[in-house]
Design an enzyme around this catalytic site. Sequence first.
Site, PDB file in Angstrom:
ATOM      1  CB  CYS A  86      -0.985  -0.033   1.162  1.00 44.25           C
ATOM      2  SG  CYS A  86      -2.395   1.056   0.923  1.00 44.25           S
ATOM      3  CG  HIS A 196      -3.607  -3.367   3.448  1.00 40.95           C
ATOM      4  ND1 HIS A 196      -2.459  -2.857   4.009  1.00 40.95           N
ATOM      5  CD2 HIS A 196      -4.276  -2.313   2.933  1.00 40.95           C
ATOM      6  CE1 HIS A 196      -2.441  -1.544   3.848  1.00 40.95           C
ATOM      7  NE2 HIS A 196      -3.519  -1.186   3.192  1.00 40.95           N
ATOM      8  CD  GLU A 198      -0.956  -5.573   5.805  1.00 46.37           C
ATOM      9  OE1 GLU A 198      -0.843  -6.165   4.717  1.00 46.37           O
ATOM     10  OE2 GLU A 198      -1.079  -4.328   5.890  1.00 46.37           O
TER      11      GLU A 198
END
Lengths: 220, 79
Positions: A86, A196, A198
């Site tokens: 990002c 994202h 994660e």
Amino acid sequence: MKSAVITFPGINRERDMLMALEATTGVKPISVWHTEASLPNVDLVIVPGGFSYGDYLRCGAIAARSPIMADIKAKAMKGLKVIGVCNGFQIITEAGLLPGVLMRNADLHFVCREVKLKIENNQTFFTNKMTKGQIVSCPVAHGEGNYACDGETLKRLEGEGRVVFRYAEGSNPNGATNDIAGIINERGNVIGMMPHPENMIEPLHGKVDCRPLFESLIAA
Amino acid sequence: MKAKIKVTLKNGVLDPQGKAIEGALGSLGFGGVNGVRQGKYFEIELAETDNVKAEATLKSMCEKLIANTVIENYEIELA
């Protein structure tokens, strides 16, 4: 595999990234503040997401010129693995580690939702536990993820299999050229992506689709 | 001395902000707006007194930070 997560002022996803790395690889990453002049001895550096320097001037532009980035850049030239997620993708692109630029989303809206992501290249250090063509769910949260580059660069990225992640058909949230969500450099040690991963690794996230990405790092 | 720097999007680069402004001008009743492109403007105060040196420094500033030359052009004006 030893890793470091870099934090700049205005970055807000560093904890998610630190937790994801530890949860998936079993090794606690080192948190590095941006004023450090040099990196600890690690195999992988992750530049996480957020709004470094409030997105002043251009997203990632100020962070890309910080002292720690100079060291990351020098070591990446020698093969250090780097992932930018990002704002991290915007930062490493502004730093010249990856070609192109992330522009304002085509419809001007900040997008915060789940998208379908297609694994286009599973021969990278971050995707080797995936299969080519596999479609996974992954959240996005950005206002400037519209990937653009000149025609020659695009031809090379596509021709050399350097588009690693693509928004699956109908899933492009930002108008990115060729639905590009993530790319890798020529040498194969620097990856940048807007989504994202994660935030999609444990049941609490709703899905665990992106866990294999981090598990790929164990072998890296 | 004072320098003025104008950063504009290169031709052909999509400018959704310019488009939105164009739309807003239309809804305010301004007719005949054929296009809007948004850019950035900087004023930089320099200690340097030599124009040639100042211009070289400013060019380097633009290349290294102020503009992203993948998508932007810049113009330098010394006052």
